[in-house]
Design a protein around this motif. Sequence first.
Motif, PDB file in Angstrom:
ATOM      1  N   ARG A   1      26.818  38.572  39.810  1.00 44.95           N
ATOM      2  CA  ARG A   1      28.133  38.370  40.413  1.00 44.95           C
ATOM      3  C   ARG A   1      29.220  38.679  39.401  1.00 44.95           C
ATOM      4  O   ARG A   1      29.094  38.374  38.223  1.00 44.95           O
ATOM      5  N   ARG A   2      30.304  39.249  39.882  1.00 48.19           N
ATOM      6  CA  ARG A   2      31.451  39.554  39.037  1.00 48.19           C
ATOM      7  C   ARG A   2      32.660  38.807  39.582  1.00 48.19           C
ATOM      8  O   ARG A   2      32.933  38.853  40.777  1.00 48.19           O
ATOM      9  N   VAL A   3      33.372  38.113  38.698  1.00 41.98           N
ATOM     10  CA  VAL A   3      34.583  37.391  39.100  1.00 41.98           C
ATOM     11  C   VAL A   3      35.734  37.853  38.224  1.00 41.98           C
ATOM     12  O   VAL A   3      35.540  38.242  37.069  1.00 41.98           O
ATOM     13  N   LEU A   4      36.915  37.813  38.783  1.00 45.45           N
ATOM     14  CA  LEU A   4      38.109  38.169  38.014  1.00 45.45           C
ATOM     15  C   LEU A   4      38.561  36.970  37.192  1.00 45.45           C
ATOM     16  O   LEU A   4      38.511  35.831  37.666  1.00 45.45           O
ATOM     17  N   LEU A   5      39.013  37.222  35.977  1.00 47.24           N
ATOM     18  CA  LEU A   5      39.487  36.151  35.116  1.00 47.24           C
ATOM     19  C   LEU A   5      40.621  35.374  35.776  1.00 47.24           C
ATOM     20  O   LEU A   5      40.650  34.144  35.722  1.00 47.24           O
ATOM     21  N   ALA A   6      41.542  36.061  36.426  1.00 46.68           N
ATOM     22  CA  ALA A   6      42.664  35.395  37.098  1.00 46.68           C
ATOM     23  C   ALA A   6      42.157  34.428  38.160  1.00 46.68           C
ATOM     24  O   ALA A   6      42.688  33.323  38.315  1.00 46.68           O
ATOM     25  N   ASP A   7      41.104  34.812  38.889  1.00 49.02           N
ATOM     26  CA  ASP A   7      40.526  33.933  39.911  1.00 49.02           C
ATOM     27  C   ASP A   7      39.887  32.700  39.279  1.00 49.02           C
ATOM     28  O   ASP A   7      39.996  31.590  39.793  1.00 49.02           O
ATOM     29  N   VAL A   8      39.213  32.893  38.148  1.00 46.78           N
ATOM     30  CA  VAL A   8      38.586  31.773  37.452  1.00 46.78           C
ATOM     31  C   VAL A   8      39.646  30.805  36.956  1.00 46.78           C
ATOM     32  O   VAL A   8      39.522  29.582  37.112  1.00 46.78           O
ATOM     33  N   LEU A   9      40.722  31.317  36.385  1.00 49.06           N
ATOM     34  CA  LEU A   9      41.790  30.461  35.876  1.00 49.06           C
ATOM     35  C   LEU A   9      42.497  29.720  37.004  1.00 49.06           C
ATOM     36  O   LEU A   9      42.823  28.536  36.861  1.00 49.06           O
ATOM     37  N   ASP A  10      42.712  30.386  38.136  1.00 52.45           N
ATOM     38  CA  ASP A  10      43.312  29.718  39.301  1.00 52.45           C
ATOM     39  C   ASP A  10      42.405  28.609  39.820  1.00 52.45           C
ATOM     40  O   ASP A  10      42.864  27.514  40.149  1.00 52.45           O
ATOM     41  N   TYR A  11      41.119  28.895  39.901  1.00 47.53           N
ATOM     42  CA  TYR A  11      40.146  27.900  40.365  1.00 47.53           C
ATOM     43  C   TYR A  11      40.114  26.707  39.417  1.00 47.53           C
ATOM     44  O   TYR A  11      40.101  25.552  39.853  1.00 47.53           O
ATOM     45  N   LYS A  12      40.135  26.983  38.119  1.00 40.60           N
ATOM     46  CA  LYS A  12      40.122  25.923  37.116  1.00 40.60           C
ATOM     47  C   LYS A  12      41.347  25.028  37.255  1.00 40.60           C
ATOM     48  O   LYS A  12      41.238  23.791  37.203  1.00 40.60           O
ATOM     49  N   GLU A  13      42.506  25.609  37.459  1.00 41.87           N
ATOM     50  CA  GLU A  13      43.739  24.827  37.611  1.00 41.87           C
ATOM     51  C   GLU A  13      43.711  24.003  38.894  1.00 41.87           C
ATOM     52  O   GLU A  13      44.138  22.849  38.908  1.00 41.87           O
ATOM     53  N   ALA A  14      43.197  24.570  39.966  1.00 45.23           N
ATOM     54  CA  ALA A  14      43.110  23.837  41.231  1.00 45.23           C
ATOM     55  C   ALA A  14      42.183  22.628  41.089  1.00 45.23           C
ATOM     56  O   ALA A  14      42.487  21.538  41.573  1.00 45.23           O
ATOM     57  N   ARG A  15      41.041  22.818  40.426  1.00 45.74           N
ATOM     58  CA  ARG A  15      40.112  21.705  40.204  1.00 45.74           C
ATOM     59  C   ARG A  15      40.737  20.627  39.318  1.00 45.74           C
ATOM     60  O   ARG A  15      40.568  19.440  39.560  1.00 45.74           O
ATOM     61  N   ARG A  16      41.477  21.049  38.302  1.00 47.96           N
ATOM     62  CA  ARG A  16      42.146  20.096  37.414  1.00 47.96           C
ATOM     63  C   ARG A  16      43.169  19.273  38.200  1.00 47.96           C
ATOM     64  O   ARG A  16      43.253  18.051  38.042  1.00 47.96           O
ATOM     65  N   SER A  17      43.899  19.932  39.069  1.00 51.34           N
ATOM     66  CA  SER A  17      44.886  19.240  39.889  1.00 51.34           C
ATOM     67  C   SER A  17      44.219  18.240  40.838  1.00 51.34           C
ATOM     68  O   SER A  17      44.695  17.115  41.005  1.00 51.34           O
ATOM     69  N   GLN A  18      43.107  18.630  41.441  1.00 50.40           N
ATOM     70  CA  GLN A  18      42.376  17.726  42.339  1.00 50.40           C
ATOM     71  C   GLN A  18      41.861  16.509  41.585  1.00 50.40           C
ATOM     72  O   GLN A  18      41.942  15.384  42.078  1.00 50.40           O
ATOM     73  N   ARG A  19      41.328  16.734  40.399  1.00 54.42           N
ATOM     74  CA  ARG A  19      40.832  15.615  39.583  1.00 54.42           C
ATOM     75  C   ARG A  19      41.963  14.683  39.224  1.00 54.42           C
ATOM     76  O   ARG A  19      41.831  13.460  39.290  1.00 54.42           O
ATOM     77  N   ARG A  20      43.103  15.242  38.840  1.00 53.10           N
ATOM     78  CA  ARG A  20      44.256  14.429  38.448  1.00 53.10           C
ATOM     79  C   ARG A  20      44.736  13.578  39.624  1.00 53.10           C
ATOM     80  O   ARG A  20      45.039  12.400  39.454  1.00 53.10           O
TER      81      ARG A  20
END
Length: 52
Positions: A15-34
């Motif tokens: 699988r190939r993912v774009l770095l921008a997508d990974v960073l967006d996903y990471k920020e969304a998860r961080r926001s949900q956790r917060r």
Amino acid sequence: MDEGGLSYTRPGRHRRVLLADVLDYKEARRSQRRQGLDELTRLTEESGLYGN
């Protein structure tokens, strides 16, 4: 990725993912956790369990 949380392409076996997508996903998860932690803190404060 299989659940649709992160888009990817599969040019072969891997699988190939774009770095921008990974960073967006990471920020969304961080926001949900917060938000979850903030809610948990609020509930414990209301019940008198916080800071005792």
